[in-house]
Design a protein around this motif. Structure first.
Motif, short mmCIF file in Angstrom:
data_model
loop_
_atom_site.label_atom_id
_atom_site.label_comp_id
_atom_site.label_asym_id
_atom_site.label_seq_id
_atom_site.Cartn_x
_atom_site.Cartn_y
_atom_site.Cartn_z
N MET A 1 43.82 51.37 33.94
CA MET A 1 44.38 50.52 34.98
C MET A 1 44.59 49.11 34.43
SD MET A 1 42.58 49.27 38.49
CE MET A 1 43.67 48.76 39.76
N GLU A 2 45.75 48.59 34.65
CA GLU A 2 46.04 47.21 34.25
C GLU A 2 45.41 46.27 35.27
OE1 GLU A 2 49.94 44.42 33.84
OE2 GLU A 2 50.09 46.48 33.15
N ARG A 3 44.75 45.22 34.79
CA ARG A 3 44.14 44.26 35.70
C ARG A 3 45.21 43.48 36.44
NH1 ARG A 3 41.52 42.47 31.17
NH2 ARG A 3 42.53 40.51 31.47
N GLY A 36 40.15 40.12 46.55
CA GLY A 36 41.52 40.21 46.02
C GLY A 36 41.59 40.86 44.66
N THR A 37 42.10 40.13 43.69
CA THR A 37 42.26 40.68 42.35
C THR A 37 40.93 40.86 41.63
OG1 THR A 37 42.47 38.51 41.31
CG2 THR A 37 44.52 39.58 42.06
N GLY A 38 39.93 40.07 42.02
CA GLY A 38 38.64 40.09 41.33
C GLY A 38 38.50 38.99 40.29
N GLN A 39 39.55 38.21 40.09
CA GLN A 39 39.51 37.15 39.09
C GLN A 39 38.41 36.13 39.38
OE1 GLN A 39 44.10 37.04 39.28
NE2 GLN A 39 43.53 35.45 37.81
N HIS A 40 38.32 35.70 40.63
CA HIS A 40 37.30 34.72 40.98
C HIS A 40 35.91 35.29 40.80
CE1 HIS A 40 40.06 31.94 43.58
NE2 HIS A 40 40.10 31.63 42.31
N ALA A 41 35.70 36.53 41.21
CA ALA A 41 34.37 37.15 41.06
C ALA A 41 33.95 37.17 39.59
CB ALA A 41 34.38 38.56 41.63
N ALA A 42 34.87 37.53 38.72
CA ALA A 42 34.55 37.59 37.29
C ALA A 42 34.27 36.19 36.75
CB ALA A 42 35.69 38.24 36.53
N TYR A 43 35.10 35.23 37.08
CA TYR A 43 34.96 33.87 36.56
C TYR A 43 33.70 33.19 37.09
CZ TYR A 43 36.11 29.02 35.49
OH TYR A 43 36.08 27.72 35.04
N PHE A 44 33.51 33.23 38.40
CA PHE A 44 32.38 32.53 38.99
C PHE A 44 31.05 33.17 38.59
CE2 PHE A 44 35.49 31.37 42.58
CZ PHE A 44 35.94 30.26 41.89
N SER A 45 31.01 34.48 38.48
CA SER A 45 29.75 35.12 38.09
C SER A 45 29.38 34.75 36.65
CB SER A 45 29.81 36.63 38.27
OG SER A 45 30.78 37.22 37.44
N GLN A 46 30.35 34.48 35.81
CA GLN A 46 30.07 34.02 34.45
C GLN A 46 29.63 32.56 34.44
OE1 GLN A 46 33.68 34.74 32.31
NE2 GLN A 46 33.28 36.92 32.07
N GLN A 47 30.24 31.76 35.26
CA GLN A 47 29.96 30.32 35.29
C GLN A 47 28.67 29.98 36.05
OE1 GLN A 47 31.86 28.06 33.56
NE2 GLN A 47 32.84 29.93 32.82
N LEU A 48 28.26 30.86 36.95
CA LEU A 48 27.06 30.64 37.77
C LEU A 48 26.12 31.83 37.60
CD1 LEU A 48 29.04 29.44 40.91
CD2 LEU A 48 27.74 27.98 39.36
N PRO A 49 25.56 32.00 36.43
CA PRO A 49 24.78 33.21 36.15
C PRO A 49 23.50 33.34 36.98
CG PRO A 49 24.57 31.65 34.35
CD PRO A 49 25.61 31.09 35.28
N HIS A 50 23.05 32.26 37.62
CA HIS A 50 21.86 32.35 38.47
C HIS A 50 22.16 33.07 39.79
CE1 HIS A 50 23.91 28.90 40.23
NE2 HIS A 50 23.17 29.08 41.31
N ASN A 61 41.39 48.08 47.08
CA ASN A 61 41.40 46.98 46.11
C ASN A 61 40.18 46.96 45.20
OD1 ASN A 61 43.78 46.12 47.29
ND2 ASN A 61 42.77 44.66 48.63
N LEU A 62 39.20 47.79 45.46
CA LEU A 62 37.94 47.71 44.70
C LEU A 62 38.10 48.06 43.23
CD1 LEU A 62 35.37 49.08 47.28
CD2 LEU A 62 35.91 46.70 46.69
N ALA A 63 39.00 48.96 42.89
CA ALA A 63 39.22 49.30 41.47
C ALA A 63 39.74 48.08 40.72
CB ALA A 63 40.18 50.47 41.34
N ALA A 64 40.61 47.30 41.35
CA ALA A 64 41.13 46.09 40.71
C ALA A 64 40.01 45.08 40.50
CB ALA A 64 42.23 45.48 41.57
N VAL A 65 39.16 44.90 41.51
CA VAL A 65 38.03 43.97 41.38
C VAL A 65 37.13 44.44 40.23
CG1 VAL A 65 35.97 43.08 42.53
CG2 VAL A 65 38.11 43.32 43.83
N GLN A 66 36.83 45.72 40.20
CA GLN A 66 35.96 46.25 39.15
C GLN A 66 36.57 46.07 37.77
OE1 GLN A 66 32.76 47.49 39.87
NE2 GLN A 66 32.63 47.10 37.68
N SER A 67 37.89 46.18 37.67
CA SER A 67 38.54 46.00 36.36
C SER A 67 38.30 44.61 35.81
CB SER A 67 40.05 46.30 36.46
OG SER A 67 40.74 45.29 37.15
N TRP A 68 38.24 43.60 36.66
CA TRP A 68 37.93 42.24 36.21
C TRP A 68 36.47 42.09 35.86
CZ3 TRP A 68 40.71 38.24 34.59
CH2 TRP A 68 42.08 38.27 34.82
N LEU A 69 35.62 42.72 36.63
CA LEU A 69 34.17 42.62 36.36
C LEU A 69 33.80 43.34 35.06
CD1 LEU A 69 32.84 43.10 39.97
CD2 LEU A 69 33.09 40.95 38.71
#
Length: 71
Positions: A1-3, A36-50, A61-69
């Motif tokens: 799947m393409e992100r 949505g796309t999951g971009q924010h989830a991936a970015y913020f979880s990396q930037q705020l690891p706590h 939409n969950l497959a798209a979110v998972q592709s970013w994670l």
């Protein structure tokens, strides 16, 4: 799947991160509604690891979110 990609997510992620850092430094869990796309989830979880970041969205939409994670 393409992100999937949203330019709006790219454009606003740092502004949102600034606000999250201000209000979520003493928070352990965060529920994101409408990931949505999951971009924010991936970015913020990396930037705020706590934070344990919990993205949510409609089932189709969950497959798209998972592709970013997974990236």
């Amino acid at each position: 799947m393409e992100r999937p990609f949203s330019q709006a997510c790219e454009n606003n992620k740092d502004v949102i991160l600034t606000v999250l850092k201000k209000y979520c430094m003493n928070v352990d869990y965060l529920l994101e509604i409408g990931s949505g796309t999951g971009q924010h989830a991936a970015y913020f979880s990396q930037q705020l690891p706590h934070l344990q970041w919990q993205p949510t969205d409609r089932e189709e939409n969950l497959a798209a979110v998972q592709s970013w994670l997974d990236w």
